[in-house]
Design a protein around this motif. Structure first.
Motif, PDB file in Angstrom:
ATOM      1  N   ASP A  77      36.813  42.069  34.250  1.00 29.74           N
ATOM      2  CA  ASP A  77      37.986  42.884  34.578  1.00 29.74           C
ATOM      3  C   ASP A  77      38.458  42.620  36.005  1.00 29.74           C
ATOM      4  O   ASP A  77      39.662  42.488  36.257  1.00 29.74           O
ATOM      5  CB  ASP A  77      37.669  44.375  34.412  1.00 29.74           C
ATOM      6  CG  ASP A  77      37.519  44.784  32.959  1.00 29.74           C
ATOM      7  OD1 ASP A  77      37.932  44.018  32.063  1.00 29.74           O
ATOM      8  OD2 ASP A  77      36.972  45.878  32.730  1.00 29.74           O
ATOM      9  N   VAL A  78      37.531  42.530  36.931  1.00 31.65           N
ATOM     10  CA  VAL A  78      37.880  42.253  38.333  1.00 31.65           C
ATOM     11  C   VAL A  78      38.524  40.871  38.433  1.00 31.65           C
ATOM     12  O   VAL A  78      39.546  40.693  39.109  1.00 31.65           O
ATOM     13  CB  VAL A  78      36.641  42.359  39.252  1.00 31.65           C
ATOM     14  CG1 VAL A  78      36.955  41.873  40.659  1.00 31.65           C
ATOM     15  CG2 VAL A  78      36.124  43.798  39.276  1.00 31.65           C
ATOM     16  N   PHE A  79      37.944  39.885  37.747  1.00 34.97           N
ATOM     17  CA  PHE A  79      38.518  38.537  37.761  1.00 34.97           C
ATOM     18  C   PHE A  79      39.929  38.542  37.176  1.00 34.97           C
ATOM     19  O   PHE A  79      40.846  37.930  37.732  1.00 34.97           O
ATOM     20  CB  PHE A  79      37.635  37.549  36.994  1.00 34.97           C
ATOM     21  CG  PHE A  79      38.301  36.217  36.776  1.00 34.97           C
ATOM     22  CD1 PHE A  79      38.546  35.379  37.852  1.00 34.97           C
ATOM     23  CD2 PHE A  79      38.691  35.822  35.517  1.00 34.97           C
ATOM     24  CE1 PHE A  79      39.185  34.159  37.671  1.00 34.97           C
ATOM     25  CE2 PHE A  79      39.325  34.607  35.319  1.00 34.97           C
ATOM     26  CZ  PHE A  79      39.572  33.772  36.404  1.00 34.97           C
ATOM     27  N   TYR A  80      40.111  39.240  36.065  1.00 38.49           N
ATOM     28  CA  TYR A  80      41.428  39.294  35.429  1.00 38.49           C
ATOM     29  C   TYR A  80      42.479  39.814  36.409  1.00 38.49           C
ATOM     30  O   TYR A  80      43.555  39.230  36.557  1.00 38.49           O
ATOM     31  CB  TYR A  80      41.376  40.184  34.184  1.00 38.49           C
ATOM     32  CG  TYR A  80      42.741  40.448  33.594  1.00 38.49           C
ATOM     33  CD1 TYR A  80      43.327  39.518  32.749  1.00 38.49           C
ATOM     34  CD2 TYR A  80      43.447  41.609  33.890  1.00 38.49           C
ATOM     35  CE1 TYR A  80      44.584  39.739  32.214  1.00 38.49           C
ATOM     36  CE2 TYR A  80      44.696  41.843  33.361  1.00 38.49           C
ATOM     37  CZ  TYR A  80      45.262  40.901  32.527  1.00 38.49           C
ATOM     38  OH  TYR A  80      46.514  41.118  32.012  1.00 38.49           O
ATOM     39  N   HIS A  81      42.185  40.896  37.088  1.00 41.77           N
ATOM     40  CA  HIS A  81      43.154  41.485  38.022  1.00 41.77           C
ATOM     41  C   HIS A  81      43.414  40.554  39.205  1.00 41.77           C
ATOM     42  O   HIS A  81      44.561  40.423  39.654  1.00 41.77           O
ATOM     43  CB  HIS A  81      42.685  42.867  38.474  1.00 41.77           C
ATOM     44  CG  HIS A  81      42.717  43.869  37.365  1.00 41.77           C
ATOM     45  ND1 HIS A  81      43.881  44.301  36.770  1.00 41.77           N
ATOM     46  CD2 HIS A  81      41.714  44.499  36.712  1.00 41.77           C
ATOM     47  CE1 HIS A  81      43.604  45.154  35.810  1.00 41.77           C
ATOM     48  NE2 HIS A  81      42.292  45.298  35.751  1.00 41.77           N
ATOM     49  N   ALA A  82      42.375  39.901  39.697  1.00 38.69           N
ATOM     50  CA  ALA A  82      42.556  38.966  40.809  1.00 38.69           C
ATOM     51  C   ALA A  82      43.382  37.758  40.358  1.00 38.69           C
ATOM     52  O   ALA A  82      44.283  37.312  41.077  1.00 38.69           O
ATOM     53  CB  ALA A  82      41.195  38.508  41.345  1.00 38.69           C
ATOM     54  N   PHE A  83      43.097  37.249  39.174  1.00 37.37           N
ATOM     55  CA  PHE A  83      43.840  36.091  38.680  1.00 37.37           C
ATOM     56  C   PHE A  83      45.288  36.459  38.403  1.00 37.37           C
ATOM     57  O   PHE A  83      46.206  35.675  38.675  1.00 37.37           O
ATOM     58  CB  PHE A  83      43.183  35.521  37.424  1.00 37.37           C
ATOM     59  CG  PHE A  83      43.773  34.197  37.011  1.00 37.37           C
ATOM     60  CD1 PHE A  83      43.470  33.044  37.714  1.00 37.37           C
ATOM     61  CD2 PHE A  83      44.646  34.116  35.947  1.00 37.37           C
ATOM     62  CE1 PHE A  83      44.030  31.827  37.350  1.00 37.37           C
ATOM     63  CE2 PHE A  83      45.215  32.910  35.576  1.00 37.37           C
ATOM     64  CZ  PHE A  83      44.903  31.753  36.282  1.00 37.37           C
ATOM     65  N   ILE A 103      41.435  35.498  28.478  1.00 38.00           N
ATOM     66  CA  ILE A 103      40.492  36.385  29.167  1.00 38.00           C
ATOM     67  C   ILE A 103      40.218  37.619  28.314  1.00 38.00           C
ATOM     68  O   ILE A 103      39.082  38.078  28.226  1.00 38.00           O
ATOM     69  CB  ILE A 103      41.001  36.760  30.571  1.00 38.00           C
ATOM     70  CG1 ILE A 103      41.091  35.502  31.444  1.00 38.00           C
ATOM     71  CG2 ILE A 103      40.075  37.790  31.220  1.00 38.00           C
ATOM     72  CD1 ILE A 103      41.667  35.722  32.824  1.00 38.00           C
ATOM     73  N   GLY A 104      41.260  38.136  27.665  1.00 38.98           N
ATOM     74  CA  GLY A 104      41.066  39.285  26.779  1.00 38.98           C
ATOM     75  C   GLY A 104      40.141  38.946  25.624  1.00 38.98           C
ATOM     76  O   GLY A 104      39.269  39.742  25.257  1.00 38.98           O
TER      77      GLY A 104
END
Length: 163
Positions: A77-83, A103-104
């Protein structure tokens, strides 16, 4: 093959990248790479550890790995938001739907695997069929007809089934 200790190398890389996350100009890039390394620090060896514990019928080890699956879910989740932040800074919004799917899908597979392990570890499932299948060598094994099993496209490696 999984390189032993690579997860620790990703963790060390994440620590180095964390120092640059607040850079006013390039911080968003370092946040993305930091988040990715934190994902890989857990994910890199998780499948191998899971399969080993399962094949050894070590339900206690599998129950302990469920915690890693939960932690990994949060890291994804953190990676998704950063990306997403990086994508929106550098690209048009069009095309991010593919990232959402990838990612989902990764996150949902992770949750599904976690749930399967938990049910098995608690004794509510006799076996996990997918962990009993042989691991395919996606890099250099050849089929009987001489064709390599190497796949370079996401839709070819995301599942053993047709997408």
């Amino acid at each position: 093959t999984v390189q032993e200790g690579a997860g620790a190398e990703y963790a060390a890389c994440a620590r180095k990248l964390a120092l640059m996350k607040k850079d006013p100009q390039w911080g968003y890039l370092f946040r993305t790479m930091h988040a990715l390394c934190e994902v890989l620090a857990i994910k890199y060896e998780l499948g191998v550890k899971t399969r080993q514990a399962y094949l050894q019928s070590d339900k206690q080890a599998l129950a302990a790995l469920v915690k890693d699956y939960k932690k990994l879910s949060k890291k994804i989740d953190v990676f998704y938001h950063a990306f997403r932040e990086q994508w929106m800074a550098e690209n048009k919004p069009q095309g991010f739907d593919v990232v959402d799917l990838r990612i989902g899908g990764q996150r949902q597979r992770l949750l599904h695997c976690r749930d399967r392990l938990l049910v098995y570890a608690e004794g509510r499932l006799d076996r996990i069929e997918e962990l009993e299948e042989p691991v395919l060598d996606c890099c250099c094994e050849e089929k009987a007809d001489g064709q390599a099993t190497r796949a370079i496209f996401w839709h070819e490696i995301a599942s053993a089934n047709v997408i």
